[in-house]
Design a protein around this motif. Sequence first.
Motif, PDB file in Angstrom:
ATOM      1  N   ASP A 759       0.841  -1.191   0.000  1.00 54.85           N
ATOM      2  CA  ASP A 759       0.000   0.000   0.000  1.00 54.85           C
ATOM      3  C   ASP A 759       0.878   1.244   0.000  1.00 54.85           C
ATOM      4  OD1 ASP A 759      -2.759   1.297   0.667  1.00 54.85           O
ATOM      5  OD2 ASP A 759      -1.323   2.166   2.087  1.00 54.85           O
ATOM      6  N   LYS A 760       0.516   2.207  -0.826  1.00 52.17           N
ATOM      7  CA  LYS A 760       1.374   3.385  -1.010  1.00 52.17           C
ATOM      8  C   LYS A 760       1.576   4.176   0.270  1.00 52.17           C
ATOM      9  CE  LYS A 760       1.777   4.428  -5.754  1.00 52.17           C
ATOM     10  NZ  LYS A 760       1.515   5.156  -6.942  1.00 52.17           N
ATOM     11  N   ASP A 761       0.496   4.400   1.010  1.00 52.80           N
ATOM     12  CA  ASP A 761       0.624   5.198   2.227  1.00 52.80           C
ATOM     13  C   ASP A 761       1.470   4.489   3.266  1.00 52.80           C
ATOM     14  OD1 ASP A 761      -0.873   7.213   1.170  1.00 52.80           O
ATOM     15  OD2 ASP A 761      -2.780   6.446   1.951  1.00 52.80           O
ATOM     16  N   LYS A 762       1.215   3.208   3.413  1.00 53.69           N
ATOM     17  CA  LYS A 762       2.005   2.440   4.389  1.00 53.69           C
ATOM     18  C   LYS A 762       3.477   2.434   3.992  1.00 53.69           C
ATOM     19  CE  LYS A 762      -1.735  -0.633   5.803  1.00 53.69           C
ATOM     20  NZ  LYS A 762      -2.326  -1.956   5.585  1.00 53.69           N
ATOM     21  N   GLU A 763       3.700   2.274   2.689  1.00 56.64           N
ATOM     22  CA  GLU A 763       5.084   2.257   2.204  1.00 56.64           C
ATOM     23  C   GLU A 763       5.746   3.588   2.524  1.00 56.64           C
ATOM     24  OE1 GLU A 763       8.475   2.919  -0.261  1.00 56.64           O
ATOM     25  OE2 GLU A 763       6.611   4.026  -0.518  1.00 56.64           O
ATOM     26  N   LYS A 764       5.018   4.655   2.294  1.00 60.10           N
ATOM     27  CA  LYS A 764       5.568   5.976   2.510  1.00 60.10           C
ATOM     28  C   LYS A 764       5.906   6.175   3.987  1.00 60.10           C
ATOM     29  CE  LYS A 764       5.240  10.548   0.704  1.00 60.10           C
ATOM     30  NZ  LYS A 764       4.539  11.544  -0.080  1.00 60.10           N
ATOM     31  N   TYR A 765       5.093   5.573   4.842  1.00 59.47           N
ATOM     32  CA  TYR A 765       5.344   5.736   6.273  1.00 59.47           C
ATOM     33  C   TYR A 765       6.587   4.957   6.709  1.00 59.47           C
ATOM     34  CZ  TYR A 765       4.839   5.795  11.302  1.00 59.47           C
ATOM     35  OH  TYR A 765       5.085   5.973  12.643  1.00 59.47           O
ATOM     36  N   TRP A 766       6.655   3.689   6.342  1.00 64.72           N
ATOM     37  CA  TRP A 766       7.694   2.824   6.912  1.00 64.72           C
ATOM     38  C   TRP A 766       9.004   2.795   6.123  1.00 64.72           C
ATOM     39  CZ3 TRP A 766       7.508   1.405  11.705  1.00 64.72           C
ATOM     40  CH2 TRP A 766       6.276   1.180  12.330  1.00 64.72           C
ATOM     41  N   SER A 767       8.916   3.000   4.828  1.00 67.51           N
ATOM     42  CA  SER A 767      10.091   2.836   3.994  1.00 67.51           C
ATOM     43  C   SER A 767      10.942   4.102   4.016  1.00 67.51           C
ATOM     44  CB  SER A 767       9.617   2.537   2.568  1.00 67.51           C
ATOM     45  OG  SER A 767      10.679   2.102   1.783  1.00 67.51           O
ATOM     46  N   PRO A 768      12.223   4.067   3.809  1.00 68.22           N
ATOM     47  CA  PRO A 768      13.035   2.860   3.639  1.00 68.22           C
ATOM     48  C   PRO A 768      13.390   2.196   4.969  1.00 68.22           C
ATOM     49  CG  PRO A 768      14.416   4.805   3.493  1.00 68.22           C
ATOM     50  CD  PRO A 768      13.004   5.297   3.669  1.00 68.22           C
ATOM     51  N   VAL A 769      14.020   1.046   4.855  1.00 67.35           N
ATOM     52  CA  VAL A 769      14.519   0.358   6.041  1.00 67.35           C
ATOM     53  C   VAL A 769      15.585   1.249   6.674  1.00 67.35           C
ATOM     54  CG1 VAL A 769      15.793  -1.661   6.861  1.00 67.35           C
ATOM     55  CG2 VAL A 769      14.085  -1.916   5.053  1.00 67.35           C
ATOM     56  N   ASP A 770      15.423   1.546   7.953  1.00 67.31           N
ATOM     57  CA  ASP A 770      16.370   2.446   8.609  1.00 67.31           C
ATOM     58  C   ASP A 770      17.673   1.758   8.958  1.00 67.31           C
ATOM     59  OD1 ASP A 770      14.749   4.988   9.101  1.00 67.31           O
ATOM     60  OD2 ASP A 770      13.401   3.408   9.764  1.00 67.31           O
ATOM     61  N   PHE A 771      17.556   0.490   9.317  1.00 65.86           N
ATOM     62  CA  PHE A 771      18.765  -0.213   9.742  1.00 65.86           C
ATOM     63  C   PHE A 771      18.650  -1.668   9.284  1.00 65.86           C
ATOM     64  CE2 PHE A 771      21.916  -0.101  13.548  1.00 65.86           C
ATOM     65  CZ  PHE A 771      22.873  -0.687  12.754  1.00 65.86           C
ATOM     66  N   TYR A 772      19.648  -2.109   8.539  1.00 68.69           N
ATOM     67  CA  TYR A 772      19.605  -3.454   7.962  1.00 68.69           C
ATOM     68  C   TYR A 772      20.849  -4.200   8.420  1.00 68.69           C
ATOM     69  CZ  TYR A 772      18.418  -6.839   4.249  1.00 68.69           C
ATOM     70  OH  TYR A 772      18.039  -7.949   3.533  1.00 68.69           O
ATOM     71  N   VAL A 799       7.343   2.610  -5.053  1.00 65.41           N
ATOM     72  CA  VAL A 799       7.926   3.070  -3.797  1.00 65.41           C
ATOM     73  C   VAL A 799       8.316   4.539  -3.934  1.00 65.41           C
ATOM     74  CG1 VAL A 799       8.748   0.795  -3.117  1.00 65.41           C
ATOM     75  CG2 VAL A 799      10.258   2.296  -4.433  1.00 65.41           C
ATOM     76  N   ASN A 800       8.510   5.191  -2.797  1.00 66.14           N
ATOM     77  CA  ASN A 800       8.677   6.645  -2.827  1.00 66.14           C
ATOM     78  C   ASN A 800      10.120   7.104  -2.754  1.00 66.14           C
ATOM     79  OD1 ASN A 800       9.404   7.973   0.047  1.00 66.14           O
ATOM     80  ND2 ASN A 800       8.414   6.008   0.351  1.00 66.14           N
ATOM     81  N   TYR A 801      11.052   6.147  -2.563  1.00 74.20           N
ATOM     82  CA  TYR A 801      12.451   6.538  -2.445  1.00 74.20           C
ATOM     83  C   TYR A 801      13.265   5.510  -3.201  1.00 74.20           C
ATOM     84  CZ  TYR A 801      16.858   7.956  -0.271  1.00 74.20           C
ATOM     85  OH  TYR A 801      18.134   8.385  -0.051  1.00 74.20           O
TER      86      TYR A 801
END
Length: 1042
Positions: A759-772, A799-801
């Motif tokens: 989902d676009k909004d959810k992706e925008k909220y959580w992405s990108p991974v901050d620490f891998y 994705v937004n980034y």
Amino acid sequence: MERYEHKKVEDKWRKKWIEANVYKTTQDPDKEKFYILDMFPYPSGAGLHVGHPKGYIATDIISRYKKMNNFNVLHPMGWDAFGLPAEQHALKNKVHPRIGTDENIKTFKKQLEKISLNYDWEREIATTDPEFYKWTQWAFIQMYKKGLVYQSNEPINWCPSCKTGLANEDLENGACERCDTPIQKKKLPQWVIKITDYADRLLEDLDKLDWQEHIKELQRNWIGRSEGAEIEFKIKSDEEKTDVVLMHGFEGRGDQGWFSETKHFLEQKGLSVYNPDFPNSNNPSYIEWKKFFDNNVLSKINKNTIFIAHSLAPTFLIRYLSENDLKLNKVLFVAPAIRKNKNIPEIDDFFENFNLQKVKKSINQIIVIYSNDPYIPKEDFEYIIREADAEEIYIENKEHFTQNENTNPEILDILDEKLDSRLRGNDNSSQAVKVFTTRPDTLYGATYMVLAPEHELVNEMLSSCHSREGGNPDDTIKSEDEKLDSRLRGNDAEGVCIKNVDEVRTYQKEASKKTEIERTAEGKEKTGVRLEGVMAVNPVNGEEIPIFIADYVLADYGTGAIMAVPAHDERDFEFAQKYNLPIKMVIQPFGSGNKGTSEKELEKYYNGSKPWITTNDDKGNVILINSSEFDGVQNSKEIKEKITKKAGGKMTTSYKLRDWVFSRQRYWGEPIPLIHCDKCGVVTVPEDELPLELPEVESYEPTGTGESPLAAIDEWVNTTCPECGGDTKRETNTMPQWAGSSWYYLRYIDPKNDKALVDKDKEKYWSPVDFYVGGAEHATRHLIYARFWHKFLYDIGVVNYDEPFSKLQTVGLIMAEDGRKMSKRWGNVINPDDVIERFGSDTFRLYEMFMGPFDASIAWSTEGLVGPRKFLEKIWKSYQSGYVSGETSELLKKTLHKTIKKVGEDIGEMKYNTAISAMMVLANQLEKKKNISTEDFGKFLKILSPFAPHMTQELWSQMGNNTFLIEETWPKYDEKYLSDDEITLVVQVNGKVRDKITVNADITEDEAKEKALESEKVQKHIGGKEIRKVIFVQGKLISIVV
RNA sequence: GCCUCGGUGGCGGAAUUGGUAGACGCGUUGGACUCAAAAUCCAAUGUUCGCAAGAACGUGAGAGUUCAAGUCUCUCCCGAGGCACCA
């Protein structure tokens, strides 16, 4: 006193936490988000060993720390479950890979749960789940639609043991990364993804990532961008060329008036003319002429040669071409003698066996020139023009073109017009080879050229040679005929031919048979074969240099061809020495003793025993020599550009990265969602039919033929074309193991969505991974593929980034106690279950973090576990002994606050070992002081809780709290406890420590000096000498120089 | 060969901008407790010389910069990982 029983404590809290669902992801709008991710594991049959959880424990600590610091934390886990190991295991044990995989996942999960990692298991995913791989297939289809997927028939890496093709990234030193089998080159139709289109972005965007430099470096090397130049070398024949063969007719070459005139005219134009003198021309015999033609003419012509034949000569050529295989480019028949002259008995044999159909095919272009001929009737000319499909040119009043008087200006005009424009200049070759070089500055030093054995031009030059071998029709030649023909009829007039065809063919065959390992074996002597009969022309100075094929030149890098500069390249040098090729220095150090010019290097250069290698120096430390107008010029980027420009080349970029071979000839993977339709070509599976499920079958053995096992499943393979509705077949290859892992991190954000990948909004909220966090071994595969995949999803707006992982940290391996890798083979594997049983999960977690720096690879030590265990017991005992009461002493308070600060900082920097060590210091001090306030002890438990969640929770609860520590707030340190009132000041004399004095922290320099000089020890070392200088470092030291 | 990162006690490893080398842990030694052992606690533990106070040396080797170098510069040696006939 209650004993610390880890099992009791840990079982109790594990259960409570799950019941209370404490690990569920929160998305409180007042909090900031933090996405922390582990590289998900491949659930193998062996289960987890002690090394796997190291990274998971670290992320677990960060995740808990972030939660306590008021973040919405996304911390999920899943399974990378497609791929060969599961399939091989299944084949061996006769269990379907799906069943085996499910079992392994269960085992893994059970093991992980014992460690109490705070994953939100509601978001668990598996790449083998059709609801998941639906979106892997969907993304593939989008790539296909964007033209990023193509079918290749180039030879690919084939592992004969795994029975599948592999990507470049799947190789290790020319062998299969999985099973060590040397790979072979095999021609197989393959689906390939154009990851190279993203090479530049993959390289450049590394700069904006917070990754460890060494991982970035690995990726940079893998992408391997080289700036250089593409320069074209013309190819020519090394023999004397004959542009025109001028053939006389009856009664020899002396009798025709236009003859010498024409010859002169052509030579004026700069063309070489050969006018053979056929034997007994006043009483000619075809057999004699043929013998003469074979012996004298054939060796002088090439494919560009133009024939001008007068009178009887055309007649000869027509019979000759009817009976022999010879290809000619352009033939001018001047007043050709055809049928009616059969009443001249002397030349009757010239008219036999005419096969004009064949003649027509053997000559690229036929032109017939005639006039009001007294000997040959017009219908004869018309006949041949018609039958041979020739161009017709009629000139008034020239009869048989034999008049002696004066000129034939008309025919000269015609020749001028009809001669190929290419024949006018000196440049008679249309063939050229492009080379790629990073050193155009050494172009003047190119003394030979090397092509990869597979280079297309080699084959072209080989086949063009058959046009020569007229009168010798063997099978090979005939089979090549069609190809040849088409080329002859094209505009591309080639004149270059390799003489040592057999030798070259043999070398090509040998090279193709070799495995990658054999070809690149260390210390292997270079081999190659010279292409006899051809030369390359250095565009910058016109020098002609020989051409070789050699397998040290790779077909798939650059242009598959190099200019060899043996004076300045080690490989070229080695080759040149072996084949006695000239070595020409064109670069010299500028001055002496310059940076980068060591004595040793110079020595090698001056005695000519080694090539003079400069590290592609364009900083002006070297000058050019033997390079015409560039002599004496300091090398620079501009010089490279200038020379390239002079050579007519252009600056370009080349990459080591190859396109991603995406087909696997195996069962256990995502089916590639394509359909092969006879009518419509390749068609994608309609998106509403996704997922295209992997069929459940009895037999999934690899065929080994290059066909996927899916090909044998008729009911699956046969389908109807979504475009035309006709019967078609599905693509039967599956995707590589790295497909699902290229985007799985996005699915955790929205794992159950059946409308979109995420989902676009959810992706925008959580992405990108901050620490891998994960293993460094994934630097050149997973991490490149995932970045590519993500960038593609960014390009199509999913994705937004454009980067998936902001920060990356690699985890070091845990070796076995014997120092080797943990492996079933060595019998040195340690199972975390056993450790947890004996020492407890908290001890296990602490120990793995305490072993050393997080990214270092360190050997396991069961003895070492005792330390962290004692540390926990010490804290336990402190509480049970009633130390937690009253007020905390000043010193302990200071240590506590310093520790709070340090642990917080260290967690951020992945320095767990020092964080734990600081807490050990605190525990030791507590044990000595035997007294701490309830509040302060609670703070201690909180900062320890991410490391040892169970025991801290138990004590927290025993203290009367009914909250979960993971939901508590991280304690704040108080600045006022961080500084000490009194410090130990070090006193140095001449740089050596001579005394330590206890002083107020805010002591001034003068006071410190005074105090220091009071010290007897200091006085002793000053020894009455004069004080020259005093250096004072606030709070640290005072240094006296005498 | 090239690139990257390392080399510190018996072992794993600590050491802000150059500023007390060896934190913390393991191990070892001695002691306490115990009939004894385990566990626990206390003490010692870089090397050499010395009864001691103390001194000298000491972070792979060598040189340099500096009042001061594990840390900075240069040369070299060794190890790990990656790439490898990439023009």
